[in-house]
Write an enzyme that holds these catalytic residues in place. Structure first.
Site: not given
Length: 160
Positions: A62-64, A66-68, A73, A75, A112
């Site tokens: 997963n790579q997040e 700040a702008s959600y 994810c 997968e 998810c």
């Protein structure tokens, strides 16, 4: 009115050591991918490894952002890479390991909803089931023989 019963059958291994050797190897690759996750906002890291029918293994984490909504994810990172680099290959199985970065996660964590939908697209496209194995950091490992077991009422191209 008619009542419809939907059943899901999953296999549950007590721990990682019970897995067949080839599945354990794929889960190890998912674990390595998890170590590359970028999750400073959720503190929840996920790794995925996908085995293709050409014996290639594709991993993702997963790579997040700040702008959600801009994050992705593990997968979907892996499945979209597989689709772009090996468009004719079928996905045989997927291994997912997930857990908190601040507490120990022993509960198996399934993909998810958005990831389930993405996996469904590929399962329908290739017209063969995709085995999915998932776990927390330690503890039980759950196996689903097909995405349809964990998303039984899929939305696919036949709905359009």
């Amino acid at each position: 009115m008619k009542e419809v019963k939907i059943e899901t059958i999953l296999q549950v291994y007590d721990n990682y050591d019970e897995l067949p050797e080839d599945i354990a190897a794929l889960m190890t690759q998912a674990t390595e991918a998890r170590s590359k996750a970028y999750s400073p906002y959720s503190n929840f890291s996920v790794g995925a490894a996908i085995l293709l029918d050409n014996d290639e293994v594709i991993t993702g984490s997963n790579q997040e952002n700040a702008s959600y909504p801009s994050g992705l994810c593990a997968e979907r990172t892996a499945i979209y890479y597989a689709g772009s680099q090996y468009p004719d290959a079928k996905i045989i199985r997927m291994a997912v390991i997930a857990g908190s970065n601040v507490k120990h996660t022993m509960t198996p964590i399934p993909p998810c909803g958005a990831c389930r939908q993405a996996i469904a697209e590929y399962e329908v496209k290739q017209n063969t089931p995709i085995e999915i194995y998932f776990m927390g950091e330690t503890g039980k490992v759950v196996k689903s023989d097909s995405l349809a077991n964990i998303l039984p009422l899929i939305f696919d191209k036949s709905s359009l």
